[in-house]
Write a protein that holds these residues in place. Structure first.
Motif, mmCIF file in Angstrom:
data_model
loop_
_atom_site.group_PDB
_atom_site.id
_atom_site.type_symbol
_atom_site.label_atom_id
_atom_site.label_comp_id
_atom_site.label_asym_id
_atom_site.label_seq_id
_atom_site.Cartn_x
_atom_site.Cartn_y
_atom_site.Cartn_z
ATOM 1 N N ALA A 443 0.596 -1.538 0.092
ATOM 2 C CA ALA A 443 0.025 0.316 -0.042
ATOM 3 C C ALA A 443 1.074 1.421 0.106
ATOM 4 O O ALA A 443 0.959 2.607 -0.620
ATOM 5 C CB ALA A 443 -1.200 -0.230 1.416
ATOM 6 N N PRO A 444 2.102 1.204 0.866
ATOM 7 C CA PRO A 444 2.483 2.244 0.758
ATOM 8 C C PRO A 444 3.469 2.258 -0.670
ATOM 9 O O PRO A 444 3.706 3.249 -1.288
ATOM 10 C CB PRO A 444 4.154 2.350 1.620
ATOM 11 C CG PRO A 444 2.522 1.133 2.533
ATOM 12 C CD PRO A 444 2.198 0.237 2.198
ATOM 13 N N LEU A 445 3.776 1.577 -1.119
ATOM 14 C CA LEU A 445 4.761 1.174 -2.464
ATOM 15 C C LEU A 445 3.627 2.665 -3.380
ATOM 16 O O LEU A 445 3.879 2.893 -4.135
ATOM 17 C CB LEU A 445 4.934 0.173 -2.709
ATOM 18 C CG LEU A 445 5.397 0.442 -4.305
ATOM 19 C CD1 LEU A 445 6.170 1.266 -4.360
ATOM 20 C CD2 LEU A 445 6.005 -1.153 -4.564
ATOM 21 N N LEU A 446 2.483 2.025 -3.884
ATOM 22 C CA LEU A 446 1.273 1.812 -4.246
ATOM 23 C C LEU A 446 0.906 3.718 -4.163
ATOM 24 O O LEU A 446 0.823 4.233 -5.756
ATOM 25 C CB LEU A 446 0.119 1.691 -3.895
ATOM 26 C CG LEU A 446 -1.363 2.229 -4.973
ATOM 27 C CD1 LEU A 446 -1.531 1.178 -5.963
ATOM 28 C CD2 LEU A 446 -2.399 1.732 -4.649
ATOM 29 N N ARG A 447 1.127 3.989 -2.394
ATOM 30 C CA ARG A 447 0.809 5.917 -3.274
ATOM 31 C C ARG A 447 1.888 6.791 -3.641
ATOM 32 O O ARG A 447 1.438 7.752 -3.718
ATOM 33 C CB ARG A 447 0.914 5.628 -1.609
ATOM 34 C CG ARG A 447 1.183 7.548 -0.930
ATOM 35 C CD ARG A 447 0.653 7.730 0.288
ATOM 36 N NE ARG A 447 0.687 9.301 0.453
ATOM 37 C CZ ARG A 447 -0.422 9.793 0.710
ATOM 38 N NH1 ARG A 447 -1.223 9.752 0.340
ATOM 39 N NH2 ARG A 447 0.061 10.837 1.078
ATOM 40 N N VAL A 448 3.260 5.867 -3.675
ATOM 41 C CA VAL A 448 4.244 6.488 -3.992
ATOM 42 C C VAL A 448 4.453 6.466 -5.491
ATOM 43 O O VAL A 448 4.116 7.810 -5.964
ATOM 44 C CB VAL A 448 5.890 5.564 -4.214
ATOM 45 C CG1 VAL A 448 7.658 5.941 -4.500
ATOM 46 C CG2 VAL A 448 6.284 6.052 -2.447
ATOM 47 N N LEU A 449 3.829 5.746 -6.257
ATOM 48 C CA LEU A 449 2.996 5.266 -7.233
ATOM 49 C C LEU A 449 2.368 6.254 -7.331
ATOM 50 O O LEU A 449 2.201 6.906 -8.824
ATOM 51 C CB LEU A 449 3.120 4.077 -8.054
ATOM 52 C CG LEU A 449 3.870 2.783 -7.607
ATOM 53 C CD1 LEU A 449 3.229 1.097 -7.762
ATOM 54 C CD2 LEU A 449 5.059 3.045 -9.044
ATOM 55 N N GLN A 450 0.963 6.443 -6.825
ATOM 56 C CA GLN A 450 0.472 7.257 -7.233
ATOM 57 C C GLN A 450 0.453 9.186 -7.362
ATOM 58 O O GLN A 450 -0.127 9.585 -7.976
ATOM 59 C CB GLN A 450 -1.393 7.091 -7.141
ATOM 60 C CG GLN A 450 -1.684 5.809 -6.889
ATOM 61 C CD GLN A 450 -2.979 5.367 -6.166
ATOM 62 O OE1 GLN A 450 -3.011 5.703 -4.800
ATOM 63 N NE2 GLN A 450 -4.076 4.429 -6.519
ATOM 64 N N GLU A 451 0.805 9.288 -6.789
ATOM 65 C CA GLU A 451 1.399 10.676 -5.601
ATOM 66 C C GLU A 451 2.781 11.418 -5.913
ATOM 67 O O GLU A 451 2.771 12.216 -5.697
ATOM 68 C CB GLU A 451 0.791 11.172 -4.132
ATOM 69 C CG GLU A 451 -0.390 10.406 -3.458
ATOM 70 C CD GLU A 451 -1.580 10.896 -4.037
ATOM 71 O OE1 GLU A 451 -1.432 11.962 -4.501
ATOM 72 O OE2 GLU A 451 -2.843 10.107 -4.989
ATOM 73 N N LYS A 452 3.427 9.744 -6.045
ATOM 74 C CA LYS A 452 4.948 10.406 -6.048
ATOM 75 C C LYS A 452 5.592 11.595 -5.604
ATOM 76 O O LYS A 452 5.368 12.760 -5.364
ATOM 77 C CB LYS A 452 4.648 11.711 -7.719
ATOM 78 C CG LYS A 452 5.329 10.860 -8.520
ATOM 79 C CD LYS A 452 6.094 10.219 -9.320
ATOM 80 C CE LYS A 452 6.298 9.178 -10.304
ATOM 81 N NZ LYS A 452 5.114 8.123 -11.093
ATOM 82 N N GLU A 453 4.948 10.552 -3.653
ATOM 83 C CA GLU A 453 5.681 11.275 -2.694
ATOM 84 C C GLU A 453 5.742 10.903 -1.619
ATOM 85 O O GLU A 453 4.682 9.491 -1.848
ATOM 86 C CB GLU A 453 4.855 12.445 -2.058
ATOM 87 C CG GLU A 453 3.008 11.716 -2.095
ATOM 88 C CD GLU A 453 1.598 13.669 -1.586
ATOM 89 O OE1 GLU A 453 2.848 14.767 -2.544
ATOM 90 O OE2 GLU A 453 1.097 12.977 -0.753
ATOM 91 N N ILE A 454 6.455 10.767 -0.703
ATOM 92 C CA ILE A 454 6.531 9.649 0.461
ATOM 93 C C ILE A 454 7.015 11.128 1.596
ATOM 94 O O ILE A 454 6.353 11.593 1.844
ATOM 95 C CB ILE A 454 8.240 9.067 0.382
ATOM 96 C CG1 ILE A 454 9.294 10.200 0.028
ATOM 97 C CG2 ILE A 454 8.418 8.095 -0.922
ATOM 98 C CD1 ILE A 454 10.195 10.299 1.531
#
Length: 639
Positions: A443-454
């Motif tokens: 799920a955190p990896l998906l967020r990086v892919l979608q939002e380009k932020e960490i």
């Protein structure tokens, strides 16, 4: 005050090694001192040199370990590889008694053990840590009935005292060169770091005030909130307000700066973001204290674009220290339709910013494709960060990928640490074996892919990252999705562009071209007979399925090369390889149907070979048979 410059000294246990090292050093035009000493003698020599200057040493294993143990010195090892034993083993191959090996290692290497086993040599290793127990080791070997021994110069000395025939093992020129190159790289790195530290110290001592920040916009106010100083960049930033600015209340010139808040609280505000006339800036607001009292505030302002440029330069430095892709499409060998199609598709995808998924079996070269895509992309000057998802510590995986804030957990580095996604900013992150990523981290990896932020562990600040993701797996992700082991939304985010990296068994004759490239690397100095024998062995692998792919091929080439240099015959190599549990070289396949009448096999095959200029593959195709059938019939008729 600057640190004394380091120097390099090679401490050789023998005159022979020292002489060869001097020749190589002169040829390379390197500045390296060469001395002859071993073990305790080398410690005394090194201690004397270290009293004069900071030295970086090069030596063989036993002396190296003693220098590190006794002096804590920096010592680059001259590796002793299995190939270095070959001249000695060749002289020992007819010995049938106990042969003593003397070394600083508790056990002989697997490669050396394999060679001794294949040659039916009874070799026992005797371990020592200094001169005194080396003498004891030699005496023990004599007591055990050893007929001869081999090893280094210290063991040679005590073998002479015990009248034990002895053979010296010398490091090869290639091993010496590797050690010299490693020492030179380490030395240059130390010099660069020393210079950088010196320059940093000069700056810290010279600038303890506002001049440190002249590359930023700088505004200073007094305890009444009136502007006392600005620099040229700040004057430009403050427009369209009209100068002069000095003496005017800060809120009159630039509203919402919060400088007066810092006056009241006395607390610094670092890394704050604000909008000044449509420009996004980062600002630091720091109180000026005199005698414990707040007497004013200094604020620095930096355009976010300038910050990003600075950050990019830092990342490029990281890139230069190892986060670099070394492979290009030209390094991917082969002319089979399968590999050409994969390269063509990868080259096409390189210009895109979309995520790429590489599918292929273990050992097919997926990382070579990932690096080649990066190097052919607009991101080629940025970092290439390779992450093996199976190698990440499960407990620390989140902090490794996303970084962590200061004091976010016990043992956390002061000031926090950037994660691998931040490190890859401006470049490419390669997630190898992504199918092994645990569900809770998908799920955190998906967020990086979608939002380009960490967001770092223990921090609530969102950090934007400019990265391209390339994934790789040897598993069927869609099947894992159906089994509930991989998130469906993540799968579709990853699988935007996909490439199948073909296994070696589907690449026809590519394995021979790849084998030649590996052979050129591992055995550059070989005889014509060794080369001919090598390709005779490789010809027997034409029908082998290569379950380990290119990685297995590399292992096979290195093994065959070593055995040939040791003088092992082709027949013995084929016999030993077929006898291995992994059956590295497959036996010839069962006879296939052929269009050739049996009585005319040899004449027809020879005629076809002559017509095809000796090319067995083309000749077999002309005759309508497989290449293995062609070889088998030639051999049968010759018998």
């Amino acid at each position: 005050m600057s640190k004394r410059s380091s120097k390099i000294c090679l401490i050789s246990p023998t005159e022979n090694l020292a002489s060869r090292a001097k020749t190589l050093i002169a040829r390379r035009k390197m500045d390296v001192r060469v001395e002859v000493a071993a073990l305790e003698g080398a410690v005394s020599l090194a201690q004397s040199l270290l009293e004069q200057d900071d030295y970086l040493f090069i030596s063989r294993r036993a002396t190296r370990e003693m220098l590190i143990k006794c002096l804590g010195a920096q010592v680059v090892n001259i590796p002793l590889e299995a190939s270095d034993y070959i001249p000695v083993i060749q002289r020992l191959q007819n010995e049938r008694g106990l042969i003593a090996s003397f070394s600083y290692e508790e056990e002989i290497s697997n490669d050396l053990g394999t060679i001794c086993y294949l040659l039916n040599l009874n070799v026992q290793n005797y371990y020592f840590t200094d001169s005194s127990n080396c003498q004891a080791a030699v005496q023990q070997a004599v007591a055990d009935g050893a007929v001869c021994g081999f090893g280094g110069v210290v063991a040679q000395h005590f073998a002479g005292l015990c009248n034990l025939p002895f053979f010296m093992v010398e490091s090869s020129d290639a091993s010496i060169l590797r050690a010299l190159d490693s020492a030179q790289q380490l030395y240059e790195s130390q010099q660069e770091n020393a210079r950088a530290q010196e320059q940093l110290q000069i700056r810290l001592e010279r600038y303890q005030n506002i001049l440190d920040y002249t590359h930023d916009a700088v505004i200073a106010i007094d305890e009444a909130g009136r502007i006392t100083a600005t620099n040229q960049i700040a004057d430009q930033m403050l427009r369209p307000a009209k100068p002069p600015f000095t003496g005017r209340p800060i809120e009159e010139v630039l509203a919402n700066t919060r400088l007066t808040n810092v006056l009241q609280t006395g607390e610094a505000e670092i890394g704050q973001i604000m909008n000044i006339h449509g420009t996004l800036v980062s600002t630091n607001r720091v109180p000026i204290r005199v005698g414990g009292q707040v007497k004013g505030v200094v604020a620095t302002f930096q355009d976010i674009k300038t910050l990003q440029t600075t950050e990019r330069n830092i990342r490029i430095k990281l890139h230069e220290k190892g986060l670099v892709a070394k492979y290009h499409f030209s390094d991917i060998l082969g002319t089979s339709p399968a590999i050409l199609e994969a390269k063509k598709l990868s080259n096409l995808f390189a210009d895109s910013q979309l995520t790429v998924m590489l599918y292929g079996e273990t050992g097919t070269g997926k990382e070579m494709f990932a690096q080649s895509i990066h190097n052919a992309s607009p991101r080629q000057d940025g970092p290439f960060v390779a992450v093996n998802c199976t190698a990440l510590n499960r407990d620390l995986m989140e902090s490794e990928l996303f970084g962590y804030a200061d004091s976010s957990f016990t043992g956390a580095r002061k000031g926090g640490k950037a994660g691998l996604f931040e490190t890859a900013h401006g470049g490419t992150i390669f997630l190898d074996e992504i199918g092994e990523l645990p569900l809770e981290f998908q799920a955190p990896l998906l967020r990086v892919l979608q939002e380009k932020e960490i967001r770092r562990v223990g921090d609530d600040t969102v950090i934007p990252v400019d990265i391209r993701i390339i994934g790789a797996t040897n598993r069927d992700l869609l099947q894992m999705v159906e089994a509930g082991k991989f998130r469906q939304d993540l799968y579709y985010r990853l699988n935007v562009l996909s490439i199948k990296v073909p296994p070696l068994r589907d690449r026809g004759e590519d394995y021979l071209e790849i084998a030649r490239s590996i052979y050129d690397r591992v055995s550059p100095q070989r005889t014509a007979q060794e080369e001919a024998d090598f390709f005779r062995v490789m010809a027997h692998a034409s029908a082998y399925p290569w379950p380990g792919n290119v990685r297995e091929l590399t292992n096979l080439v290195e093994r065959i090369s070593l055995l040939l240099r040791c003088g092992t015959s082709v027949e013995d190599i084929l016999s030993s390889l077929r006898a291995r549990p992994d059956r590295t070289v497959a036996p010839p396949p069962a006879p296939a149907a052929s269009a050739l009448p049996r009585g005319r096999d040899r004449a027809a095959i020879l005629a076809a070979l002559q017509q095809c200029n000796g090319n067995a593959t083309r000749a077999a195709k002309e005759l309508g048979i497989s290449r293995s059938t062609l070889y088998r019939r030639l051999q049968r008729d010759a018998d």
